[in-house]
Motif scaffolding. Structure first.
Motif, PDB file in Angstrom:
ATOM      1  N   ARG A 171       0.846  -1.181   0.000  1.00 51.51           N
ATOM      2  CA  ARG A 171       0.000   0.000   0.000  1.00 51.51           C
ATOM      3  C   ARG A 171       0.887   1.239   0.000  1.00 51.51           C
ATOM      4  N   LEU A 173       0.397   5.629   0.377  1.00 51.58           N
ATOM      5  CA  LEU A 173      -0.558   6.651   0.788  1.00 51.58           C
ATOM      6  C   LEU A 173      -0.959   7.476  -0.427  1.00 51.58           C
ATOM      7  N   LYS A 233      -6.826   4.415  -4.565  1.00 53.74           N
ATOM      8  CA  LYS A 233      -6.918   4.006  -3.155  1.00 53.74           C
ATOM      9  C   LYS A 233      -5.548   3.726  -2.547  1.00 53.74           C
ATOM     10  N   VAL A 282      -3.672  -3.766   8.014  1.00 55.29           N
ATOM     11  CA  VAL A 282      -3.412  -2.330   8.076  1.00 55.29           C
ATOM     12  C   VAL A 282      -2.639  -2.006   9.348  1.00 55.29           C
ATOM     13  N   PRO A 284      -2.000   0.152  12.264  1.00 59.84           N
ATOM     14  CA  PRO A 284      -2.777   1.210  12.922  1.00 59.84           C
ATOM     15  C   PRO A 284      -1.995   2.500  13.114  1.00 59.84           C
ATOM     16  N   PRO A 287       0.119   6.632   8.717  1.00 58.64           N
ATOM     17  CA  PRO A 287      -0.602   7.890   8.495  1.00 58.64           C
ATOM     18  C   PRO A 287      -1.767   7.673   7.539  1.00 58.64           C
ATOM     19  N   THR A 288      -2.788   8.460   7.689  1.00 56.77           N
ATOM     20  CA  THR A 288      -3.981   8.342   6.857  1.00 56.77           C
ATOM     21  C   THR A 288      -4.092   9.464   5.842  1.00 56.77           C
ATOM     22  N   ALA A 289      -3.179  10.408   5.888  1.00 59.80           N
ATOM     23  CA  ALA A 289      -3.164  11.497   4.918  1.00 59.80           C
ATOM     24  C   ALA A 289      -1.729  11.750   4.496  1.00 59.80           C
TER      25      ALA A 289
END
Length: 434
Positions: A171, A173, A233, A282, A284, A287-289
């Motif tokens: 993945r 970001l 995504k 995933v 935890p 970072p999500t951004a």
């Protein structure tokens, strides 16, 4: 002689093979390089490193922030030649009902209901079903529930010779520098290649198809062709193929890798692979951004500053684009092209003792300076001036007797002397960038 069917060896597909010690394109180097290679793969992109290629602590964009601390400890400090790996998102036709190697049961090419996890054996089975009809030899893989990212690699023969084919998953970001760099063609001064094309797919995914070489300096004729897909995504699928039965250490067995660029695209964009990426647990803490660009050296300014510090009498024939803390210029003083490159790295005090040993000069303000003259590859000479200030601010400049670190020498010595490199590295202008 054409191959009329696939030949499977059920016993060679346990759930996973060679878990933590494997990486796409493994090399029989020491554990430092293995750990570095795995770290680079986790950053999203499979590529090979060797001691010589690490000498400049980050010459190629993409993983420089990750490499900064690791590559800095290599005495000599030159560039990292990297070739990215990845995939995309189309569905190839046919052969959905062949027997799964891992389970003996029929495995669909794509599943309507995504699985929670995949074993290494299942990934091998899917990869072999998606490849054109042929014979298969040894294989190894890692599933989605292991510490390192999943991958599968097989030896494939379409009747024209054995070839290694690998696929890996991760993945990235969305919107991040890593996502952008994964599908960006490398700089030809740093990584010679035959072709690199980036396209935008209808769903917004980006696909890079790259045709190059396992060894950028062409010390062997092994070709490396890759496909990198990054979806909106952040799903990253990477396909890689060689014209040999292994990435390294195997003789070339065919003129070219087996999959054309069209087939590379089809394999990399198969819908089944997106479910594999989704099955990776995933983190935890991830970072999500996308973070803001890190503060520090601006690549454009770094290149301009480097050019401004070059001695009179040299013509700049090429220079790098924007990057973080790295710049290069190819110069010619009338005696042939010469590559000059610079890395600017703050907060390097923790590796100072590994870089500045015997032969180090300490200036009145505490700045340490060391110069080196050493081989930079086959027939290439590399001269380096390495400096570190008392607060850990490091500037290292190298020059080569070639216009590229991975091409043949164009002159007997670099265009810049050790004294000139030292003056560039010690310039106060580097402090003013950011």
């Amino acid at each position: 002689m054409p191959v009329d069917d696939r030949h499977y060896d059920h016993d060679r597909h346990p759930d996973h093979h060679r878990g933590d010690d494997h990486h796409w394109g493994s090399d029989d180097e020491d554990r430092f390089e293995e750990r570095l290679g795995e770290a680079l793969r986790q950053a999203g992109g499979a590529y090979e490193t060797d001691r010589r290629a690490l000498v400049a602590a980050g010459a190629t964009r993409g993983h420089r922030l990750l490499l900064r601390r690791r590559a800095a400890v290599v005495a000599g400090v030159a560039s990292v030649a990297l070739v990215g790996l990845g995939g995309t998102l189309l569905v190839p036709g046919g052969d959905g009902g062949r027997q799964s190697v891992a389970t003996g049961a029929k495995t669909p090419v794509a599943s309507a209901t995504p699985k929670a996890s995949y074993t290494g054996g299942e990934l091998i089975g899917i990869l072999e079903k998606l490849l054109p009809r042929g014979e298969f030899g040894s294989a190894e893989a890692r599933g989605t529930n292991e510490k390192l990212p999943p991958y599968a690699q097989v030896v494939y023969n379409d009747g024209k010779g054995k070839a290694a084919v690998a696929i890996g998953f991760n993945r990235v970001l969305p919107g991040s520098e890593q996502a952008r760099q994964t599908v960006e063609c490398p700089d030809k001064v740093l990584t010679p290649y035959d072709s690199c094309v980036v396209t935008r797919l209808p769903d917004g995914s980006a696909l890079k198809i790259f045709q190059g070489y396992e060894y950028p300096d062409r010390r062997a004729d092994t070709k490396l062709w890759t496909a990198d897909l990054v979806t909106p995504k952040g799903q990253h699928v990477g396909v890689s193929e060689w014209n040999a039965a292994a990435e390294k250490g195997a003789p070339v067995s065919r003129a070219e890798p087996p999959l054309s660029t069209a087939r590379l695209k089809t394999l990399a964009t198969a819908a089944a692979w997106l479910g594999v990426v989704d099955a990776i647990p995933v983190d935890p803490k991830a970072p999500t951004a996308a973070p803001a660009q890190p503060s520090g050296i601006d690549g454009g300014s770094a290149a301009s500053t480097l050019v401004s510090l070059l001695p009179k009498g040299v013509e700049v024939v090429a220079k790098s684009g924007p990057d973080s803390g790295y710049a290069y210029a190819v110069v010619d003083d009338g005696k042939g092209r010469s590559l000059v490159q610079i890395n600017v790295q703050p907060n390097m005090s923790d590796v100072e003792h590994q870089l500045f040993g015997a032969g180090t000069e300490t200036l009145a303000d505490g700045t340490k300076v060391i110069t080196r003259e050493e081989p930079g590859g086959a027939g290439i000479v590399m001269w380096t001036a390495d400096t570190i200030r008392t607060d850990g601010f490091r500037v290292v400049v190298s020059a080569f007797n070639s216009g590229s670190q991975v091409t043949a020498a164009t002159r007997t010595a670099p265009a810049l002397t050790a004294k000139q490199l030292r003056a560039i590295a010690l310039s106060a202008k580097w402090r003013g960038l950011g």
